[in-house]
Design an enzyme around this catalytic site. Structure first.
Site: not given
Ligand code: NAD
Length: 495
Positions: A309, A201, A275
């Protein structure tokens, strides 16, 4: 649309914008993105199919606020269909010799290379990131990831997980919007190489390159059902990660959602890798080569609008070089070009969504309210779209929200330290632990510092370097499990 309209002062000596030279616009053609349909369904069992529901979402170009396409909000029934297709395909796919599976991955990698311009332009339009980055970083990384894991597919016996390691089964994979196609490659390439089938997704603001990737799977002749793509927002993601017939969940996204998935799966047999977010420290010691370190700090926080990130969002600079360093940093920041993502000269593109712009605005306002000093170079921002000037905060204390919370935007918080021990203590003073950077000329200091930093990745005299052969992942609230390298195989093997 709310924008970063704060007045900025520019007290440092400003270089002419663009350095000594000015740049004429060098726009890439949006037409190179190929045909974008007005509406999309899902990709299930090798076919593009309609959703069982009627709800549609829209994806917009964040640089223009124009709607690019509508796409389906995946229902529970859609997720059931996709998982069933992946389950059906699993028996044959996992039984193929690794050398045969490798052929498909090599084929996908080559098609990505052949269609690289189209993919780069499509990604820039849907995400807002500069074409220079999609063209030179994201899409080459995607190809590299498929090439790399294609190489592993027939060598799994030698990966260190015992003879004949078995795939886990059906993998549910949920990815964020900051590197849409690259995150897809990080998830799908190792899963397929090890003999799993997947339902992926994409994020709700960036579904287009995943749907284009579905076309590439067809072009590569990938057996039906090996890769399935279901679109939608967090509701679809939750239906997928909670599905009783998935054997493995791989999630990249925010820590709160990661936490909720971990809670959901606790006590089940479903394998999980997470993650999540980060608040990396980039540590500059007094012996660091200043110009090189400035480039690294700029790359560490302004690459991809700071939607990274592992971004180096906290600069820790040694007090004795603080003034000289910040002067050089501000001068360099004044040359960053903010604007049209499709212009090949652009350094900083559009913020991915109005929601993300609001979050950045809220946190930077909090930074000022809590007493930190804000600085941005003066630069014009386009009239429509979601934009934010590269921003630096000095006078930041460790208690400030801008030092603790992930901003996920082009905002750098500067803290100082006097001794190496203080640098390490401040760097580790965060619930996150994804990455860190060290800038010094002394090898011994690199080793001393790196061994004390609680971060999954530590870069020395460089930042944001990625390679498919190198594992990536977090400590503490940045998640668990590794992606990339031999270690990345483990997430998809029954070991
Ligand atoms: P997010 O967690 O809101 O969304 C990520 C994905 O999860 C999206 O596809 C979303 O639709 C889906 N989702 C939302 N709610 C869900 C739920 N309850 N169950 C299942 N899926 C759900 O995060 P975001 O805002 O899209 O992405 C930004 C975050 O991702 C940042 O915190 C960033 O640090 C993190 N990130 C981490 C890495 C890494 O490798 N560690 C890489 C990229 C981004």
């Amino acid at each position: 649309m709310a924008k970063n309209t704060k007045k900025t002062d520019a007290p440092v000596a400003q270089a002419p914008r663009g350095g000594l030279f000015t740049y004429a616009p060098a726009p890439e053609s949006p037409a190179a993105a190929g045909d974008i349909a007005t509406s999309y369904g899902h990709f299930i069992g090798g076919e593009f199919v309609d959703s069982s529901g009627s709800e549609a979402l829209k994806t917009v170009n964040p640089a223009t606020e124009q709607v690019l396409a509508e796409f389906a909000q995946g229902t529970g029934e859609d997720v059931d269909r996709a998982v069933a297709a992946a389950r059906k395909a699993f028996a044959d796919w996992s039984a193929l010799p690794g050398s045969e599976r490798a052929k498909y991955l090599f084929r996908i990698a080559r098609i990505v290379q052949e269609r690289s311009r189209e993919l780069a332009v499509l990604e820039s339009i849907d995400n807002g990131k500069p074409i220079r980055e999609t063209r030179d970083f994201d899409v080459p990384m995607v190809a590299a990831w498929f090439f790399y894991y294609a190489g592993w597919a027939d060598k799994l016996d030698y990966a260190g997980y015992g003879p004949n390691p078995r795939p886990v089964g059906v993998a549910a994979q949920v990815i964020p919007w900051n590197f849409p196609l690259m995150m897809l490659a990080w998830k799908i390439a190792p899963a397929l190489a090890t003999g799993n089938t997947v339902v992926l997704k994409p994020a709700e603001t960036t579904p287009l390159t995943a749907l284009r990737f579905a076309e590439i799977c067809r072009q590569a002749g990938l057996p039906k059902g090996v890769v399935n793509i279901v679109t939608g927002d967090g509701r679809t993601g939750a239906a997928l990660t909670a599905h009783p017939d998935v054997d493995k969940v791989a999630f990249t996204g925010s820590t709160p959602v990661g936490r909720s998935i971990a809670r959901q799966l606790a006590g089940t047999r479903t394998k999980l890798s997470l993650e999540l977010g980060g608040k990396a420290a980039n540590i500059v010691f007094d012996d660091a080569p200043i110009d090189q370190a400035v480039e690294g700090i700029v790359n560490g926080i302004f690459f991809n609008q700071g939607h990274v990130c592992c971004a180096g969002s906290r600069l820790l600079v040694q007090e004795s070089v603080q003034d000289e360093f910040l002067e050089a940093l501000k001068r360099r920041m004044s040359t960053l070009r903010v604007g049209d993502p499709l212009d090949k000269n652009t350094d900083i593109g559009a913020i991915n969504s109005s929601a993300q712009l609001s979050r950045i605005t809220e946190l930077t306002d909090a930074g000022e309210a809590e007493g930190a000093e804000r600085w941005s170079p003066s630069c014009d921002l386009p009239g429509t779209g979601y934009w934010f000037r590269p921003t630096l905060f000095t006078g930041v204390s460790q208690a400030h929200r801008i030092a603790r919370e992930e901003i996920f935007g082009p905002v750098l918080s500067v803290l100082t330290f006097r001794t190496p021990a203080e640098a390490v203590e401040k760097a580790n003073n965060t619930p996150y632990g994804l990455s860190a950077g060290i800038w010094t000329e002394k090898g011994s200091r690199i080793l001393w510092t790196a061994s004390r930093l609680k971060a999954g990745v530590v870069w020395a005299n460089t930042f944001n370097k990625f390679d498919p052969a190198s594992p990536f992942g977090g400590y503490k609230e940045s998640g668990y499990g590794r992606e990339g390298g031999r270690h990345g195989l483990e997430a998809y093997l029954d070991v």
